[in-house]
Structures are given as structure tokens and as C-alpha cells.
Design a protein around this motif. Sequence first.
Motif, PDB file in Angstrom:
ATOM      1  N   LYS A   1       0.834  -1.203   0.000  1.00  0.00           N
ATOM      2  CA  LYS A   1       0.000   0.000   0.000  1.00  0.00           C
ATOM      3  C   LYS A   1       0.870   1.254   0.000  1.00  0.00           C
ATOM      4  CE  LYS A   1      -2.876   2.684   3.164  1.00  0.00           C
ATOM      5  NZ  LYS A   1      -3.468   2.729   4.529  1.00  0.00           N
ATOM      6  N   THR A   2       1.913   1.266   0.827  1.00  0.00           N
ATOM      7  CA  THR A   2       2.793   2.432   0.930  1.00  0.00           C
ATOM      8  C   THR A   2       3.517   2.705  -0.385  1.00  0.00           C
ATOM      9  OG1 THR A   2       3.129   2.082   3.298  1.00  0.00           O
ATOM     10  CG2 THR A   2       4.792   3.388   2.141  1.00  0.00           C
ATOM     11  N   VAL A   3       4.047   1.654  -1.000  1.00  0.00           N
ATOM     12  CA  VAL A   3       4.780   1.826  -2.259  1.00  0.00           C
ATOM     13  C   VAL A   3       3.834   2.311  -3.359  1.00  0.00           C
ATOM     14  CG1 VAL A   3       6.216   0.722  -3.997  1.00  0.00           C
ATOM     15  CG2 VAL A   3       6.436   0.036  -1.607  1.00  0.00           C
ATOM     16  N   ALA A   4       2.647   1.714  -3.441  1.00  0.00           N
ATOM     17  CA  ALA A   4       1.673   2.131  -4.457  1.00  0.00           C
ATOM     18  C   ALA A   4       1.260   3.584  -4.252  1.00  0.00           C
ATOM     19  CB  ALA A   4       0.451   1.217  -4.416  1.00  0.00           C
TER      20      ALA A   4
ATOM     21  N   LEU B   1      11.870   6.661 -12.785  1.00  0.00           N
ATOM     22  CA  LEU B   1      10.485   6.184 -12.850  1.00  0.00           C
ATOM     23  C   LEU B   1      10.439   4.660 -12.941  1.00  0.00           C
ATOM     24  CD1 LEU B   1       8.925   8.854 -15.237  1.00  0.00           C
ATOM     25  CD2 LEU B   1       8.327   8.485 -12.836  1.00  0.00           C
ATOM     26  N   LEU B   2      11.349   4.094 -13.702  1.00  0.00           N
ATOM     27  CA  LEU B   2      11.399   2.631 -13.806  1.00  0.00           C
ATOM     28  C   LEU B   2      11.849   2.009 -12.484  1.00  0.00           C
ATOM     29  CD1 LEU B   2      12.887   2.241 -17.396  1.00  0.00           C
ATOM     30  CD2 LEU B   2      10.537   1.804 -16.666  1.00  0.00           C
ATOM     31  N   GLU B   3      12.774   2.683 -11.790  1.00  0.00           N
ATOM     32  CA  GLU B   3      13.176   2.203 -10.464  1.00  0.00           C
ATOM     33  C   GLU B   3      11.990   2.245  -9.502  1.00  0.00           C
ATOM     34  OE1 GLU B   3      16.956   3.128  -8.469  1.00  0.00           O
ATOM     35  OE2 GLU B   3      17.420   4.360 -10.220  1.00  0.00           O
ATOM     36  N   GLY B   4      11.210   3.328  -9.581  1.00  0.00           N
ATOM     37  CA  GLY B   4      10.033   3.443  -8.722  1.00  0.00           C
ATOM     38  C   GLY B   4       9.039   2.331  -8.991  1.00  0.00           C
ATOM     39  N   TYR B   5       8.855   2.028 -10.269  1.00  0.00           N
ATOM     40  CA  TYR B   5       7.959   0.927 -10.631  1.00  0.00           C
ATOM     41  C   TYR B   5       8.488  -0.402 -10.095  1.00  0.00           C
ATOM     42  CZ  TYR B   5       5.988  -2.787 -13.484  1.00  0.00           C
ATOM     43  OH  TYR B   5       5.414  -3.964 -13.891  1.00  0.00           O
TER      44      TYR B   5
ATOM     45  N   CYS C   1      10.146  -0.864  -7.447  1.00  0.00           N
ATOM     46  CA  CYS C   1       9.895  -0.913  -6.003  1.00  0.00           C
ATOM     47  C   CYS C   1       8.544  -1.553  -5.705  1.00  0.00           C
ATOM     48  CB  CYS C   1       9.933   0.498  -5.408  1.00  0.00           C
ATOM     49  SG  CYS C   1      11.582   1.223  -5.291  1.00  0.00           S
ATOM     50  N   LEU C   2       7.606  -1.396  -6.620  1.00  0.00           N
ATOM     51  CA  LEU C   2       6.296  -2.024  -6.463  1.00  0.00           C
ATOM     52  C   LEU C   2       6.274  -3.424  -7.061  1.00  0.00           C
ATOM     53  CD1 LEU C   2       3.286  -1.816  -5.671  1.00  0.00           C
ATOM     54  CD2 LEU C   2       2.864  -0.846  -7.943  1.00  0.00           C
ATOM     55  N   LYS C   3       6.887  -3.566  -8.221  1.00  0.00           N
ATOM     56  CA  LYS C   3       6.816  -4.839  -8.940  1.00  0.00           C
ATOM     57  C   LYS C   3       7.449  -5.990  -8.155  1.00  0.00           C
ATOM     58  CE  LYS C   3       8.226  -7.091 -13.261  1.00  0.00           C
ATOM     59  NZ  LYS C   3       8.912  -6.917 -14.572  1.00  0.00           N
ATOM     60  N   LEU C   4       8.615  -5.755  -7.556  1.00  0.00           N
ATOM     61  CA  LEU C   4       9.334  -6.849  -6.894  1.00  0.00           C
ATOM     62  C   LEU C   4       8.549  -7.450  -5.723  1.00  0.00           C
ATOM     63  CD1 LEU C   4      13.000  -5.481  -7.016  1.00  0.00           C
ATOM     64  CD2 LEU C   4      11.990  -7.304  -8.399  1.00  0.00           C
ATOM     65  N   PRO C   5       8.098  -6.637  -4.753  1.00  0.00           N
ATOM     66  CA  PRO C   5       7.351  -7.248  -3.646  1.00  0.00           C
ATOM     67  C   PRO C   5       5.976  -7.762  -4.063  1.00  0.00           C
ATOM     68  CG  PRO C   5       7.346  -4.862  -3.431  1.00  0.00           C
ATOM     69  CD  PRO C   5       8.303  -5.192  -4.539  1.00  0.00           C
ATOM     70  N   LEU C   6       5.336  -7.073  -5.014  1.00  0.00           N
ATOM     71  CA  LEU C   6       4.010  -7.519  -5.434  1.00  0.00           C
ATOM     72  C   LEU C   6       4.098  -8.847  -6.179  1.00  0.00           C
ATOM     73  CD1 LEU C   6       1.012  -7.048  -5.568  1.00  0.00           C
ATOM     74  CD2 LEU C   6       1.357  -5.548  -7.542  1.00  0.00           C
ATOM     75  N   THR C   7       5.116  -9.003  -7.010  1.00  0.00           N
ATOM     76  CA  THR C   7       5.313 -10.277  -7.709  1.00  0.00           C
ATOM     77  C   THR C   7       5.601 -11.396  -6.716  1.00  0.00           C
ATOM     78  OG1 THR C   7       6.161  -9.132  -9.675  1.00  0.00           O
ATOM     79  CG2 THR C   7       6.681 -11.470  -9.459  1.00  0.00           C
ATOM     80  N   ALA C   8       6.394 -11.078  -5.697  1.00  0.00           N
ATOM     81  CA  ALA C   8       6.676 -12.073  -4.654  1.00  0.00           C
ATOM     82  C   ALA C   8       5.390 -12.458  -3.924  1.00  0.00           C
ATOM     83  CB  ALA C   8       7.702 -11.514  -3.673  1.00  0.00           C
ATOM     84  N   GLU C   9       4.572 -11.465  -3.611  1.00  0.00           N
ATOM     85  CA  GLU C   9       3.297 -11.727  -2.923  1.00  0.00           C
ATOM     86  C   GLU C   9       2.397 -12.618  -3.772  1.00  0.00           C
ATOM     87  OE1 GLU C   9       0.665 -11.578   0.146  1.00  0.00           O
ATOM     88  OE2 GLU C   9       2.453 -10.310   0.189  1.00  0.00           O
ATOM     89  N   ILE C  10       2.313 -12.313  -5.050  1.00  0.00           N
ATOM     90  CA  ILE C  10       1.462 -13.089  -5.959  1.00  0.00           C
ATOM     91  C   ILE C  10       1.920 -14.540  -6.036  1.00  0.00           C
ATOM     92  CG2 ILE C  10       0.816 -13.349  -8.397  1.00  0.00           C
ATOM     93  CD1 ILE C  10       0.979 -10.221  -8.538  1.00  0.00           C
ATOM     94  N   ASN C  11       3.244 -14.740  -5.980  1.00  0.00           N
ATOM     95  CA  ASN C  11       3.806 -16.088  -6.104  1.00  0.00           C
ATOM     96  C   ASN C  11       4.026 -16.782  -4.762  1.00  0.00           C
ATOM     97  OD1 ASN C  11       4.077 -16.205  -9.009  1.00  0.00           O
ATOM     98  ND2 ASN C  11       5.700 -14.685  -8.810  1.00  0.00           N
TER      99      ASN C  11
END
Length: 230
Positions: free
Chosen positions: A64-67, A92-96, A98-108
Motif C-alpha cells: 500500500k505504501t509503495v503504491a 520512474l522505472l526504479e520506482g515501478y 519498487c512495487l513490482k518486486l514485492p508484489l510479484t513475490a506476494e502473488i507467487n
Amino acid sequence: MTDQEIQQQIYQYFLIEAPELLQTIERDLYQLLSSHSVELVHNLMRNAHTLKGSAASVGRETLKTVAHHLEDVFKSLYDPNIEFDRELSSLLLEGYECLKLPLTAEINGIDYNEAEILDRTADVFARLQAKLGDFFGQEAPVLNSTDLGYDVVAAIFQDSIPEELNQLEVTIAQGDIENIRSTLQQQAEFFLGIAQSYNLSNWENCAQQVLDMLSTDPDDETLVMVLKSP
């Protein structure tokens, strides 16, 4: 249905929705870096906002915080005078990420270090804020149908409002009164802003009534009764 079953159902919905939102954000961000578009910025901000709410509904505070940080940055990109140079594009890609890595881990179903994610997020978004300068923190403009190429009010009622109401329904089902108060306050303010921007008087009155009710700090029993009333 038990509370545990409700929570599991909400989490399963999150796991279905999150990958689609993440993929859309990535696609639109790469397109934006190639060619600035108000519509792309609007979509990026809206999808980051939706992810923020979805993460909150399942108690994933780090996501939630990263988003939320990403949403704030996207809000700063409306101005056509922003130059998407190599440094800004990279940030901007680094910021993205920051969200992609933990969210992908959560999904998997993979564990991730929340403290490290938050530290990295703080660093990246501090650099983004510095790079954006006066552009950062600007209020998002009120966009009309000409700006976006489609009927804005119709889209709000088809997409944004159902998403927000679904988020409220999920929060109510969880039964956390303080979270219900917070979500209701945020959504009433959101609806009020939309109503005032697009001259929707009935929606403005409804949103204002909710805010007026919350300003009286109703007790938990009264709040639950109001929410359950038709």
C-alpha cells in the motif's frame, strides 16, 4: 460464511486483480516514456490508486505504501513541460520496480523483506521528488472528455465508482471499525471532489452528508447502523 472464509475470498480476488493492474502500469509507463500523454498519466495514477486500495484491503501495508508513493509521482507527470530525460526515465522505472518486486513475490507466495523494500522505496522516491522539483505535489488537473478522448463522467460511473464501492464493501466485511471510518472518509472526500469537478449535485450532497456524519464522530454502533441502512 466465516470471517476467515471472507478474508480468504478477498485475498484470492486480490491475487487475480493485482497482476493485471501491474501489467497495465508497466505497459502504460513504457508508452509514457516514449510519448507523453495525459490519458496515459491518468491511467497510471488511477491504476496505482486501485492497487493501493487493494493492498490495504488485504492488510499488505508495505505494498500500500509503495503504491501510494507511485500514485503521488504519477500525479506530478501531467504537466506537458516535464522533460523525460534519461535520469527521470530511469528513476520512474526504479520506482515501478519498487512495487513490482514485492508484489510479484506476494502473488507467487514468496517471502520478501519489507524493511528493505521500504528503505529502497524511500531512497528512490526521494530522488524522484528532487528530480521533479516544483512539478512534484501539484494537484492533478480536472480532465474533460476532450482531454482523454472518451466520456469522463460515464467512465467514472463505469470504472472508478464501482471500484471504490467494492473497496468499501470489502472493508466493511472485514469488520475493523477504525479501518471502516478511514476508508469511508477517504471515499467520501474522493466522491466529493469528483462531484464538484463535474457538477454532479446529487453526488456532492451525498458525499457531503457522509462527511458531515463522520465529523460528529459517531460511536461504533451508530456507524454500523448507518452503513447497514438501505
